[in-house]
Motif scaffolding. Sequence first.
Motif, PDB file in Angstrom:
ATOM      1  N   PHE A  59      -7.766 -12.281  13.185  1.00  0.00           N
ATOM      2  CA  PHE A  59      -8.096 -12.820  11.864  1.00  0.00           C
ATOM      3  C   PHE A  59      -6.837 -13.322  11.163  1.00  0.00           C
ATOM      4  CE2 PHE A  59     -11.892 -10.212  12.486  1.00  0.00           C
ATOM      5  CZ  PHE A  59     -12.867 -11.090  12.051  1.00  0.00           C
ATOM      6  N   TYR A  60      -5.727 -12.627  11.374  1.00  0.00           N
ATOM      7  CA  TYR A  60      -4.485 -13.041  10.732  1.00  0.00           C
ATOM      8  C   TYR A  60      -4.020 -14.390  11.273  1.00  0.00           C
ATOM      9  CZ  TYR A  60      -0.183 -12.491   8.158  1.00  0.00           C
ATOM     10  OH  TYR A  60       0.828 -12.675   7.261  1.00  0.00           O
ATOM     11  N   LEU A  61      -4.096 -14.577  12.585  1.00  0.00           N
ATOM     12  CA  LEU A  61      -3.722 -15.866  13.171  1.00  0.00           C
ATOM     13  C   LEU A  61      -4.650 -16.982  12.689  1.00  0.00           C
ATOM     14  CD1 LEU A  61      -2.792 -14.777  16.789  1.00  0.00           C
ATOM     15  CD2 LEU A  61      -1.235 -15.518  14.976  1.00  0.00           C
ATOM     16  N   LEU A  62      -5.940 -16.674  12.565  1.00  0.00           N
ATOM     17  CA  LEU A  62      -6.879 -17.649  12.019  1.00  0.00           C
ATOM     18  C   LEU A  62      -6.509 -17.996  10.578  1.00  0.00           C
ATOM     19  CD1 LEU A  62      -9.465 -19.322  12.312  1.00  0.00           C
ATOM     20  CD2 LEU A  62     -10.744 -17.284  11.597  1.00  0.00           C
ATOM     21  N   THR A  63      -6.082 -17.001   9.817  1.00  0.00           N
ATOM     22  CA  THR A  63      -5.660 -17.219   8.440  1.00  0.00           C
ATOM     23  C   THR A  63      -4.437 -18.142   8.381  1.00  0.00           C
ATOM     24  OG1 THR A  63      -6.513 -15.072   7.746  1.00  0.00           O
ATOM     25  CG2 THR A  63      -4.845 -16.055   6.343  1.00  0.00           C
ATOM     26  N   ILE A  64      -3.487 -17.928   9.274  1.00  0.00           N
ATOM     27  CA  ILE A  64      -2.301 -18.786   9.311  1.00  0.00           C
ATOM     28  C   ILE A  64      -2.686 -20.220   9.672  1.00  0.00           C
ATOM     29  CG2 ILE A  64      -0.163 -19.249  10.591  1.00  0.00           C
ATOM     30  CD1 ILE A  64       0.298 -16.222  10.636  1.00  0.00           C
ATOM     31  N   TYR A  65      -3.558 -20.364  10.643  1.00  0.00           N
ATOM     32  CA  TYR A  65      -4.015 -21.693  11.044  1.00  0.00           C
ATOM     33  C   TYR A  65      -4.723 -22.400   9.884  1.00  0.00           C
ATOM     34  CZ  TYR A  65      -6.809 -25.270  13.359  1.00  0.00           C
ATOM     35  OH  TYR A  65      -7.406 -26.451  13.695  1.00  0.00           O
ATOM     36  N   HIS A  87       5.329 -18.747   0.437  1.00  0.00           N
ATOM     37  CA  HIS A  87       4.078 -18.068   0.800  1.00  0.00           C
ATOM     38  C   HIS A  87       3.933 -18.026   2.322  1.00  0.00           C
ATOM     39  CE1 HIS A  87      -0.144 -16.899   0.539  1.00  0.00           C
ATOM     40  NE2 HIS A  87      -0.512 -17.994   1.198  1.00  0.00           N
ATOM     41  N   GLU A  88       4.197 -19.147   2.955  1.00  0.00           N
ATOM     42  CA  GLU A  88       4.103 -19.227   4.413  1.00  0.00           C
ATOM     43  C   GLU A  88       5.171 -18.362   5.083  1.00  0.00           C
ATOM     44  OE1 GLU A  88       3.679 -22.702   7.788  1.00  0.00           O
ATOM     45  OE2 GLU A  88       4.618 -23.194   5.880  1.00  0.00           O
ATOM     46  N   GLN A  89       6.376 -18.374   4.538  1.00  0.00           N
ATOM     47  CA  GLN A  89       7.471 -17.592   5.099  1.00  0.00           C
ATOM     48  C   GLN A  89       7.161 -16.096   5.029  1.00  0.00           C
ATOM     49  OE1 GLN A  89      11.151 -17.983   2.938  1.00  0.00           O
ATOM     50  NE2 GLN A  89      12.387 -17.564   4.762  1.00  0.00           N
ATOM     51  N   LEU A  90       6.665 -15.630   3.896  1.00  0.00           N
ATOM     52  CA  LEU A  90       6.277 -14.220   3.773  1.00  0.00           C
ATOM     53  C   LEU A  90       5.168 -13.866   4.759  1.00  0.00           C
ATOM     54  CD1 LEU A  90       6.301 -13.774  -0.113  1.00  0.00           C
ATOM     55  CD2 LEU A  90       7.819 -12.651   1.528  1.00  0.00           C
ATOM     56  N   GLY A  91       4.248 -14.796   4.961  1.00  0.00           N
ATOM     57  CA  GLY A  91       3.179 -14.581   5.932  1.00  0.00           C
ATOM     58  C   GLY A  91       3.711 -14.416   7.343  1.00  0.00           C
ATOM     59  N   TYR A  92       4.745 -15.186   7.684  1.00  0.00           N
ATOM     60  CA  TYR A  92       5.347 -15.057   9.016  1.00  0.00           C
ATOM     61  C   TYR A  92       6.134 -13.752   9.149  1.00  0.00           C
ATOM     62  CZ  TYR A  92       3.877 -19.579  10.709  1.00  0.00           C
ATOM     63  OH  TYR A  92       3.111 -20.634  11.137  1.00  0.00           O
ATOM     64  N   TYR A  93       6.771 -13.285   8.091  1.00  0.00           N
ATOM     65  CA  TYR A  93       7.429 -11.976   8.145  1.00  0.00           C
ATOM     66  C   TYR A  93       6.401 -10.886   8.449  1.00  0.00           C
ATOM     67  CZ  TYR A  93      11.588 -14.032   5.946  1.00  0.00           C
ATOM     68  OH  TYR A  93      12.685 -14.785   5.647  1.00  0.00           O
ATOM     69  N   ALA A 137      -0.090 -12.210  -0.334  1.00  0.00           N
ATOM     70  CA  ALA A 137      -1.343 -12.352  -1.081  1.00  0.00           C
ATOM     71  C   ALA A 137      -1.065 -12.553  -2.573  1.00  0.00           C
ATOM     72  CB  ALA A 137      -2.221 -11.127  -0.868  1.00  0.00           C
ATOM     73  N   HIS A 138      -0.096 -11.829  -3.101  1.00  0.00           N
ATOM     74  CA  HIS A 138       0.237 -11.968  -4.515  1.00  0.00           C
ATOM     75  C   HIS A 138       0.748 -13.376  -4.813  1.00  0.00           C
ATOM     76  CE1 HIS A 138       2.769 -11.451  -8.165  1.00  0.00           C
ATOM     77  NE2 HIS A 138       1.721 -10.754  -8.540  1.00  0.00           N
ATOM     78  N   LEU A 139       1.618 -13.885  -3.960  1.00  0.00           N
ATOM     79  CA  LEU A 139       2.112 -15.238  -4.149  1.00  0.00           C
ATOM     80  C   LEU A 139       0.987 -16.260  -3.978  1.00  0.00           C
ATOM     81  CD1 LEU A 139       4.491 -17.035  -4.797  1.00  0.00           C
ATOM     82  CD2 LEU A 139       5.095 -17.009  -2.374  1.00  0.00           C
ATOM     83  N   GLY A 140       0.071 -16.014  -3.046  1.00  0.00           N
ATOM     84  CA  GLY A 140      -1.087 -16.896  -2.888  1.00  0.00           C
ATOM     85  C   GLY A 140      -1.949 -16.917  -4.130  1.00  0.00           C
TER      86      GLY A 140
END
Length: 158
Positions: A59-65, A87-93, A137-140
């Motif tokens: 689900f996380y990979l789907l979210t990134i896509y 936001h994207e950078q934090l997601g990759y961390y 999520a907070h930044l989103g």
Amino acid sequence: MILIRDELLHPMISHFPIAMFFLAMISKSIELATFLKYRELSHKFNFVTRCLVFSAPLFYLLTIYLGDIATDAIKNEFCELALISKHEQLGYYALYLIIASLVMESLSEIFKTKKFILSIATLFTLIFSNYFIFETAHLGGQLVYEKGAAVKVAPKCN
């Protein structure tokens, strides 16, 4: 037929991995707390943790896509692309720590003699991944609710 704008798919799906990784962290905590005294209960929570840790990354990979699709949909209309990049950078961390959680949980299943130590390592990676997931999520939320990313303004009623 329901039509959903491309940029709205990302927030619709992103809540699943957030909840799943939080529940995995709670389940791993309970598993470790009951490890010595209540073996059967600990074994049940181990099963729940494994199910969550091994399924949530999908689900996380789907979210990134879907996040990449959403970025493409709004990048020409949104002025603060640096926030989207953060936001994207934090997601990759968070993704890197999620992969570490997967590795630790897999190793704990392979090396049964070191299971407790590797389970503690899994818990720590889950704690840190949850931190980055919540920051993401907070930044989103700020992007949408404060900056108006992907928000179409409705006409005012007279």
